[in-house]
Design an enzyme around this catalytic site. Structure first.
Site, PDB file in Angstrom:
ATOM      1  CB  SER A 247      -0.950   0.006   1.194  1.00  0.00           C
ATOM      2  OG  SER A 247      -0.224  -0.160   2.399  1.00  0.00           O
TER       3      SER A 247
ATOM      4  CG  ASP B 171      -3.974   5.319   7.340  1.00  0.00           C
ATOM      5  OD1 ASP B 171      -2.799   5.231   7.754  1.00  0.00           O
ATOM      6  OD2 ASP B 171      -4.330   4.850   6.239  1.00  0.00           O
TER       7      ASP B 171
ATOM      8  CG  HIS C 121      -1.174   3.740   4.573  1.00  0.00           C
ATOM      9  ND1 HIS C 121      -2.363   3.226   5.032  1.00  0.00           N
ATOM     10  CD2 HIS C 121      -0.519   2.726   3.965  1.00  0.00           C
ATOM     11  CE1 HIS C 121      -2.437   1.937   4.698  1.00  0.00           C
ATOM     12  NE2 HIS C 121      -1.329   1.608   4.056  1.00  0.00           N
TER      13      HIS C 121
END
Ligand SMILES: *[C@@H]1O[C@H](CO)[C@@H](O)[C@H](O)[C@H]1NC(C)=O
Ligand SMILES: *[C@@H]1O[C@H](CO)[C@@H](O)[C@H](O)[C@H]1NC(C)=O
Length: 348
Positions: free
Chosen positions: A39, A311, A314
């Site tokens: 991610s 968050d 990230h």
């Protein structure tokens, strides 16, 4: 001595000088850039997958010109910015969206993905590193048809930049899951050894596919993951210690690959060394769900450039700028080993 010096001058004139001229003309330092990862690098490959590991809703993308695209940050990712730093015109498109435009490279990264194939299954579908490498071979076949010649395609692929960020999910969404099978099988040291062994084979297959300038990201600090930390007495410190075993072996792997594989350069980017220097280091900027992702359509903090993470896991775009700039031009020797991306792309 004089003789050696003369031949170095010749090499400089014939090989380095043309590059320098083209750089002055504003051309890129590499013709292409291929991205493998999770991610931290994903640019939308998970959007059509059946998975909870998605970021195609606000507040992800609130600071991006196209809005939410599946990037797990409020704006550009670290690899988007690295593409711009090496002089490419735009971020590299995700594999899921590409039509014909593959000459500048492809981004294969997928949120939740890991070195181990089963890593990320907790969320649902994902594109493991094994599958990302298979997608790359598919792209190489297409590229060969465009270029029209296999040898010329290999020469082209040799000049590209490659980055791989892997390993985080093998820890937080595999080894440290509440009912983890791998934690029953392996001690942290054995697990790190298993991961590096598999990673080594995967990276060697990338070399076999023509990659010669490869940057490997180490695993950074793994933030709060509510459901992981809530269970089995797993603490941040235990996770950090396990990850250090992986990073230590990854540095040795870089040495080994540089020794074993001819005409190639491998570097290690030290994500634990690179500091954002921002006001807010640990608190996230959006309210998060149990998986550590922003709650869809929740309100992010207004001063996002002062936050290190968006968050729970990230980095914000502001942090991604720092990571990319430091990977490209390291300010401290421990940030990039044995050298940074600006040196990696120079060597032909
Ligand atoms: C790297 O940063 C230093 C110091 O800021 C600067 O002098 C140098 O030109 C930069 N190098 C590259 C390749 O951008
Ligand atoms: C990475 O950074 C950490 C923290 O600064 C440091 O302890 C470690 O030695 C670095 N690793 C390398 C290979 O430089």
């Amino acid at each position: 001595m004089a003789c050696l010096k003369d031949s170095l001058v010749l090499i400089f004139v014939f090989f380095v000088a043309p590059n320098m001229t083209s750089r002055v003309d504003g051309e890129s330092q590499v013709p292409c850039y291929f991205i493998f990862g999770d991610s931290l690098s994903d640019a939308g490959n998970n959007n059509a997958l059946l998975t909870l590991a998605k970021a195609n809703y606000p507040p992800y993308g609130v600071d991006f010109y196209f809005g939410p695209t599946g990037r797990f940050t409020n704006g550009l990712t670290m690899v988007d910015i690295i593409a711009l730093l090496v002089g490419l015109n735009q971020p590299i498109p995700p594999f899921a969206n590409i039509a014909t435009d593959i000459e500048e490279g492809v981004n294969y990264a997928s949120g939740g993905a890991g070195i181990r194939d089963e890593t990320g299954s907790y969320f649902g579908d994902h594109i493991s590193l094994t599958e990302q490498l298979a997608n790359h071979r598919d792209i190489i076949s297409r590229l060969t048809r465009i270029i029209g010649d296999e040898a010329a395609t290999q020469t082209y692929l040799n000049k590209c930049l490659y980055t791989v960020d892997m390993g985080s999910n093998d820890y937080i969404f595999n080894y440290f899951l509440p009912e983890s099978g791998t934690r029953k099988l392996f001690t942290p040291d054995q697990f790190a050894a298993q991961l590096i062994n598999q990673y080594s084979q995967q990276i060697r297959s990338l070399y076999d596919a023509g990659a010669r300038k490869i940057a490997l990201f180490g695993v950074g600090r793994l933030g709060c993951i509510p459901f992981v930390l809530a269970s089995n007495g797993i603490t941040q410190e235990i996770i950090t210690r396990a990850v250090q075993l992986f990073n230590g072996r990854l540095v040795s792997l870089v040495d080994e690959l540089n020794k074993d594989l001819a005409n190639s350069k491998f570097i290690y980017i030290n994500l634990t060394s690179i500091q954002s220097g921002f006001k807010v280091l640990k608190a996230g900027c959006c309210p998060v769900n149990n998986n550590g992702l922003c709650i869809p359509y929740s309100m992010p903090c207004p001063n996002r450039d002062e936050y290190t993470i968006l968050d729970c896991i990230h980095p914000t775009q502001a942090t991604n700028h720092v990571i990319a700039a430091t990977s490209y031009n390291a300010s401290h020797p421990s940030d990039a080993y044995p050298f940074d991306i600006s040196h990696l792309v120079q060597q032909y």
